[in-house]
Design a protein around this motif. Structure first.
Motif, PDB file in Angstrom:
ATOM      1  N   SER A  92      -8.453 -25.029 -21.843  1.00 37.76           N
ATOM      2  CA  SER A  92     -10.223 -25.293 -21.316  1.00 37.76           C
ATOM      3  C   SER A  92     -10.500 -27.412 -21.977  1.00 37.76           C
ATOM      4  O   SER A  92      -9.836 -27.500 -23.022  1.00 37.76           O
ATOM      5  N   GLU A  93     -10.721 -27.605 -20.332  1.00 34.83           N
ATOM      6  CA  GLU A  93     -11.634 -28.739 -20.902  1.00 34.83           C
ATOM      7  C   GLU A  93     -12.096 -29.215 -22.426  1.00 34.83           C
ATOM      8  O   GLU A  93     -12.331 -29.664 -23.043  1.00 34.83           O
ATOM      9  N   GLN A  94     -13.116 -27.634 -22.049  1.00 34.06           N
ATOM     10  CA  GLN A  94     -13.565 -28.191 -23.795  1.00 34.06           C
ATOM     11  C   GLN A  94     -12.891 -27.996 -25.397  1.00 34.06           C
ATOM     12  O   GLN A  94     -13.192 -28.904 -26.032  1.00 34.06           O
ATOM     13  N   GLN A  95     -11.493 -27.026 -25.084  1.00 36.51           N
ATOM     14  CA  GLN A  95     -10.850 -27.069 -25.837  1.00 36.51           C
ATOM     15  C   GLN A  95     -10.283 -27.771 -26.756  1.00 36.51           C
ATOM     16  O   GLN A  95     -10.185 -28.815 -27.423  1.00 36.51           O
ATOM     17  N   PHE A  96      -9.902 -28.630 -24.847  1.00 36.49           N
ATOM     18  CA  PHE A  96      -8.779 -29.771 -24.932  1.00 36.49           C
ATOM     19  C   PHE A  96      -9.050 -31.091 -26.343  1.00 36.49           C
ATOM     20  O   PHE A  96      -9.075 -31.793 -26.427  1.00 36.49           O
ATOM     21  N   LYS A  97     -10.748 -31.191 -25.380  1.00 38.32           N
ATOM     22  CA  LYS A  97     -11.407 -32.398 -25.979  1.00 38.32           C
ATOM     23  C   LYS A  97     -11.679 -32.104 -27.419  1.00 38.32           C
ATOM     24  O   LYS A  97     -11.924 -33.488 -28.300  1.00 38.32           O
ATOM     25  N   ALA A  98     -11.675 -31.063 -28.003  1.00 36.35           N
ATOM     26  CA  ALA A  98     -11.883 -30.820 -29.504  1.00 36.35           C
ATOM     27  C   ALA A  98     -10.493 -31.351 -30.364  1.00 36.35           C
ATOM     28  O   ALA A  98     -10.613 -31.402 -31.468  1.00 36.35           O
ATOM     29  N   LEU A  99      -9.030 -31.356 -28.865  1.00 33.04           N
ATOM     30  CA  LEU A  99      -8.293 -31.187 -29.616  1.00 33.04           C
ATOM     31  C   LEU A  99      -8.531 -32.904 -30.178  1.00 33.04           C
ATOM     32  O   LEU A  99      -7.311 -33.642 -31.018  1.00 33.04           O
ATOM     33  N   VAL A 100      -8.226 -33.663 -29.507  1.00 34.19           N
ATOM     34  CA  VAL A 100      -8.710 -34.600 -29.010  1.00 34.19           C
ATOM     35  C   VAL A 100      -9.237 -35.488 -30.170  1.00 34.19           C
ATOM     36  O   VAL A 100      -9.384 -36.348 -30.412  1.00 34.19           O
ATOM     37  N   LYS A 101     -10.585 -34.953 -30.628  1.00 30.76           N
ATOM     38  CA  LYS A 101     -11.820 -35.204 -31.292  1.00 30.76           C
ATOM     39  C   LYS A 101     -10.965 -35.556 -32.436  1.00 30.76           C
ATOM     40  O   LYS A 101     -10.454 -36.952 -33.749  1.00 30.76           O
ATOM     41  N   VAL A 102     -10.745 -34.371 -33.147  1.00 31.11           N
ATOM     42  CA  VAL A 102      -9.694 -34.243 -34.425  1.00 31.11           C
ATOM     43  C   VAL A 102      -8.522 -35.499 -34.490  1.00 31.11           C
ATOM     44  O   VAL A 102      -8.267 -35.881 -35.508  1.00 31.11           O
ATOM     45  N   LEU A 103      -7.650 -35.458 -33.535  1.00 34.18           N
ATOM     46  CA  LEU A 103      -6.640 -36.797 -33.540  1.00 34.18           C
ATOM     47  C   LEU A 103      -7.690 -38.390 -33.736  1.00 34.18           C
ATOM     48  O   LEU A 103      -7.250 -39.080 -34.064  1.00 34.18           O
ATOM     49  N   PHE A 104      -8.372 -38.188 -32.965  1.00 32.12           N
ATOM     50  CA  PHE A 104      -9.175 -39.450 -32.573  1.00 32.12           C
ATOM     51  C   PHE A 104      -9.286 -40.109 -34.483  1.00 32.12           C
ATOM     52  O   PHE A 104      -9.332 -40.484 -35.153  1.00 32.12           O
ATOM     53  N   THR A 105     -10.777 -38.861 -34.941  1.00 30.27           N
ATOM     54  CA  THR A 105     -11.165 -38.559 -35.978  1.00 30.27           C
ATOM     55  C   THR A 105      -9.794 -38.987 -36.710  1.00 30.27           C
ATOM     56  O   THR A 105      -9.720 -40.261 -38.086  1.00 30.27           O
ATOM     57  N   TYR A 106      -8.701 -38.199 -37.205  1.00 27.08           N
ATOM     58  CA  TYR A 106      -7.402 -38.645 -37.965  1.00 27.08           C
ATOM     59  C   TYR A 106      -7.245 -40.308 -38.325  1.00 27.08           C
ATOM     60  O   TYR A 106      -6.745 -40.684 -38.696  1.00 27.08           O
ATOM     61  N   MET A 136      -4.109 -45.549 -27.493  1.00 21.24           N
ATOM     62  CA  MET A 136      -4.032 -46.709 -26.427  1.00 21.24           C
ATOM     63  C   MET A 136      -5.247 -46.259 -26.142  1.00 21.24           C
ATOM     64  O   MET A 136      -6.463 -47.507 -25.704  1.00 21.24           O
ATOM     65  N   GLU A 137      -6.354 -45.058 -25.932  1.00 21.46           N
ATOM     66  CA  GLU A 137      -7.244 -45.597 -24.852  1.00 21.46           C
ATOM     67  C   GLU A 137      -8.424 -44.750 -25.613  1.00 21.46           C
ATOM     68  O   GLU A 137      -9.705 -45.177 -25.063  1.00 21.46           O
ATOM     69  N   LEU A 191       0.370 -36.520 -26.646  1.00 19.39           N
ATOM     70  CA  LEU A 191      -1.646 -37.093 -27.221  1.00 19.39           C
ATOM     71  C   LEU A 191      -1.524 -38.064 -27.961  1.00 19.39           C
ATOM     72  O   LEU A 191      -2.835 -38.756 -27.743  1.00 19.39           O
ATOM     73  N   ILE A 192      -1.466 -37.853 -28.561  1.00 14.19           N
ATOM     74  CA  ILE A 192      -0.848 -38.988 -29.971  1.00 14.19           C
ATOM     75  C   ILE A 192      -1.205 -40.142 -29.865  1.00 14.19           C
ATOM     76  O   ILE A 192      -1.865 -41.066 -29.377  1.00 14.19           O
ATOM     77  N   ASP A 193      -0.182 -41.029 -28.636  1.00 10.81           N
ATOM     78  CA  ASP A 193      -0.445 -41.839 -28.018  1.00 10.81           C
ATOM     79  C   ASP A 193      -0.984 -42.497 -26.689  1.00 10.81           C
ATOM     80  O   ASP A 193      -2.295 -43.056 -26.828  1.00 10.81           O
TER      81      ASP A 193
END
Length: 250
Positions: free
Chosen positions: A28-42, A116-117, A110-112
């Motif tokens: 879901s969008e909420q779950q997807f954002k949680a994954l993006v936040k993890v990759l961003f912080t790392y 980049m963004e 997704l990491i890319d």
């Protein structure tokens, strides 16, 4: 827009546990954002960690083991809430794809996107925004015990000059049990000034705050108690000096 504080581990609890694997999952969008936040912080902070310790660092982010992670996790969501139309369209396309939750770093496409963004802007043209947000976040979390409103009134009244706080960091801290590194002293000065004289903060100072925190994230977290004690020491020191001169008690 609102910031969702859904921890990454909650994404697993929201899923159907009858699924044999979490290696290919549409979120879901909420779950997807949680994954993006993890990759961003790392992605923002992993350079500070030795290569052999990076798996443990990722696990700490996934499990949200350090309160300090909230700074980058929430700032990332603010960035996602303010994507331009083109980037938002790409974000929506990625959300409709399937991702590996068992090994977040295997999601190369997704990491890319995150690099980049989301990450590139905060190390370039949006770096000062990260610095400003970081100072606000620290003031409302790690340093919230200090009565900033009362201190602001005292500075405005002329009973204490903000330079006295800075002098305490430079001259009195080495004589206490709270000796700080130079970058920690600078960060403390920025925290103090951003609270007591926010209108005098410059773009350069926000950039400096961003640089200090992005480059020393793990170390600052490990020494946060020392930083908190240092700020309290400065407050007590100013109070005792004013009492000795017959000034108003703080």
């Amino acid at each position: 827009g609102p910031v969702d504080k859904l921890p990454f581990r909650e994404v697993f609890r929201d899923r159907d546990f009858s699924s044999p694997s979490n290696e290919s999952v549409q979120l879901s969008e909420q779950q997807f954002k949680a994954l993006v936040k993890v990759l961003f912080t790392y992605g923002v902070h992993y350079d500070e960690v030795l290569e052999q310790q990076r798996p443990l660092f990722m696990k700490s982010i996934l499990d949200d083991q350090l309160n300090f992670f909230g700074l980058s996790l929430t700032f990332c969501e603010h960035l996602m809430n303010n994507l331009d139309e083109t980037t938002k369209a790409e974000f929506n396309e990625l959300q409709n794809m399937q991702w590996n939750l068992d090994n977040p770093l295997s999601n190369e496409q997704l990491i890319d996107f995150v690099e980049m963004e989301v990450i590139d802007p905060i190390v370039s043209y949006r770096k000062w925004e990260y610095g400003r947000y970081a100072l606000e976040h620290l003031s409302s979390t790690s340093f919230k015990a200090m009565d900033w409103d009362n201190q602001k009134k005292i500075v405005r009244s002329g009973k204490i000059n903000i330079q006295e706080y800075f002098d305490a960091l430079d001259n009195k801290m080495p004589k206490s049990n709270f000796e700080l590194d130079e970058h920690e002293k600078t960060l403390m000065q920025l925290v103090i000034k951003s609270n007591l004289e926010p209108k005098k903060m410059s773009l350069v100072e926000y950039l400096l705050a961003s640089e200090i925190i992005q480059s020393n994230f793990v170390g600052l977290n490990l020494r946060m108690k020392r930083l908190q004690e240092s700020l309290n020491y400065i407050l007590r020191n100013q109070r005792s000096e004013k009492k000795g001169r017959g000034g108003q008690k703080i």
